[in-house]
Design a protein around this motif. Structure first.
Motif, PDB file in Angstrom:
ATOM      1  N   VAL A   1       4.161  -1.055   3.509  1.00  0.00           N
ATOM      2  CA  VAL A   1       3.540   0.249   3.329  1.00  0.00           C
ATOM      3  C   VAL A   1       4.647   1.190   2.861  1.00  0.00           C
ATOM      4  O   VAL A   1       5.709   1.261   3.476  1.00  0.00           O
TER       5      VAL A   1
ATOM      6  N   ILE B   1       0.853  -1.190   0.000  1.00  0.00           N
ATOM      7  CA  ILE B   1       0.000   0.000   0.000  1.00  0.00           C
ATOM      8  C   ILE B   1       0.887   1.237   0.000  1.00  0.00           C
ATOM      9  O   ILE B   1       1.818   1.342   0.795  1.00  0.00           O
TER      10      ILE B   1
ATOM     11  N   ALA C   1      -3.572   2.072   6.631  1.00  0.00           N
ATOM     12  CA  ALA C   1      -2.762   1.250   5.729  1.00  0.00           C
ATOM     13  C   ALA C   1      -1.998   0.187   6.505  1.00  0.00           C
ATOM     14  O   ALA C   1      -1.905  -0.963   6.068  1.00  0.00           O
TER      15      ALA C   1
ATOM     16  N   ALA D   1      -2.375  -3.609   5.426  1.00  0.00           N
ATOM     17  CA  ALA D   1      -1.271  -4.138   4.614  1.00  0.00           C
ATOM     18  C   ALA D   1      -0.881  -5.542   5.063  1.00  0.00           C
ATOM     19  O   ALA D   1      -0.857  -5.838   6.254  1.00  0.00           O
TER      20      ALA D   1
ATOM     21  N   VAL E   1       7.994  -0.776   6.457  1.00  0.00           N
ATOM     22  CA  VAL E   1       7.693   0.593   6.031  1.00  0.00           C
ATOM     23  C   VAL E   1       8.865   1.122   5.221  1.00  0.00           C
ATOM     24  O   VAL E   1      10.005   1.095   5.676  1.00  0.00           O
TER      25      VAL E   1
END
Length: 147
Positions: free
Chosen positions: A30, A5, A22, A26, A88
């Protein structure tokens, strides 16, 4: 649930909410994207910053400050991801926010895009916000507008 995402983040409470959503949706990754918009002195800064006190728009100092703000945003958001098992990734780009979001989504082959719906200006943009509206109309993947 989506594998990857992309979330547009600008330091606002709505973009933080979009990032949190998100994270919960996810499956693996992300991507947090912050776009420094050289045409809008206030867009690249959190909403509570008085742009009249910031460095001259477009100056080297302005870009340095915009990059510092991006780093602060990413630091806060990556801390939220600790312990979630979601990777992330962070990305900062310069340019038109909507175009940059759609381009990165295509380049990274993301499954979905999440944006905060600000509704900053104009009667036609009150519901979504101009960036969210443009992303929703241009993206080839699902766009979730978070309020």
């Amino acid at each position: 649930m989506s594998d990857v995402i992309l979330v547009a983040v600008d330091g606002s409470p709505l973009s933080k909410r979009a990032f949190e959503r998100a994270l919960s949706d996810a499956e693996s990754t992300v991507i947090a994207l912050h776009v420094i918009d050289p045409t809008d002195p206030g867009y690249s800064a959190p909403l509570d910053v008085d742009v009249s006190l910031e460095p001259l728009h477009g100056s080297t100092e302005w870009y340095e400050r915009a990059n510092e703000l991006a780093d602060e945003i990413f630091e806060e958001l990556t801390a939220l991801a600790d312990g979630t098992g979601v990777e992330v990734q962070t990305e900062t780009r310069r340019g038109d926010p909507a175009r940059s979001i759609v381009e990165l989504a295509e380049q990274e082959d993301v499954d979905a895009i999440y944006v905060g719906g600000h509704g900053r200006t104009g009667e036609t943009n009150l519901l979504l916000g101009s960036v969210a509206e443009l992303v929703a109309s241009r993206a080839s993947v699902t766009v979730t507008v978070v309020r």
